[in-house]
Write an enzyme that holds these catalytic residues in place. Structure first.
Site, short mmCIF file in Angstrom:
data_model
loop_
_atom_site.label_atom_id
_atom_site.label_comp_id
_atom_site.label_asym_id
_atom_site.label_seq_id
_atom_site.Cartn_x
_atom_site.Cartn_y
_atom_site.Cartn_z
N VAL A 1 0.84 -1.20 0.00
CA VAL A 1 0.00 0.00 0.00
C VAL A 1 0.87 1.25 0.00
O VAL A 1 0.55 2.24 -0.66
CB VAL A 1 -0.96 0.00 1.21
CG1 VAL A 1 -1.78 1.30 1.26
CG2 VAL A 1 -1.89 -1.20 1.17
N CYS A 2 1.99 1.21 0.70
CA CYS A 2 2.85 2.38 0.88
C CYS A 2 3.26 3.06 -0.43
O CYS A 2 3.18 4.28 -0.53
CB CYS A 2 4.08 2.03 1.70
SG CYS A 2 3.70 1.45 3.36
#
Length: 179
Positions: free
Chosen positions: A50-51
């Protein structure tokens, strides 16, 4: 219950950084941003899923933040060397590419702890995002579960609301009147 930070002086910090060019290292301190707004965001770990979506979206919006006299600084508990390696990993292989802001290395976990986002038992940060005024006051804080990415558009909207200098109703947008 966590200590209230909003409306108080932001916790001070000094971090080693990997600069967004993916080559150089530097340092960042809260005092470096005096006279500017700062979007300080924490993320769990380099080389995760996700980062990169958040970090590259914030980097793409750097020009919008700059127009609002705002700098961006990302922080995780990874090392500056890990940040640099991530920036130099091709995007198709899960890398970031070059960024328009630095990534801070909070190896001691002290900064994540002072902002109330450290998951002690894991040694990583929650997805915390903080907007700090040019005078160093923490004006906005949002913390998400690590499974959920944040919104660049909402961050920009809140920043503009804070900069409007007045009371902003729900769903206030730039150009709307203040209360």
């Amino acid at each position: 219950m966590a200590e209230r930070l909003v409306g108080k002086q932001a916790p001070d910090f000094t971090l080693e950084t990997a600069l967004g060019n993916g080559i150089d290292f530097g340092k960042a301190s809260l005092s470096d941003y005096k006279g500017k707004w700062l979007v300080l965001f924490f993320y769990p770990l380099d080389f995760t899923f996700v980062c990169p979506t958040e970090i590259t979206a914030l980097s793409s919006a750097a020009g919008e933040f700059s127009k609002l006299n705002t700098e961006v600084l990302g922080v995780s508990t990874d090392s500056k060397h890990s940040h640099k390696a991530w920036m130099n990993t091709p995007i198709n292989d899960g890398g970031l590419g070059k960024l328009n802001f630095p990534l801070g290395a909070d190896l001691t976990q002290s900064v994540a702890r002072s902002y109330g986002v450290l998951i002690e038992e894991e040694g990583i940060a929650l997805r915390g995002l903080f907007i700090i005024s040019p005078e160093g006051e923490l004006k906005y804080a949002v913390v998400n579960h690590n499974d959920i990415g944040r919104s660049v558009e909402e961050t920009l909207r809140v920043l503009q609301a804070l900069q409007s200098g007045g009371l902003c109703a729900m769903n206030w947008k730039p150009g709307d009147k203040n209360l």
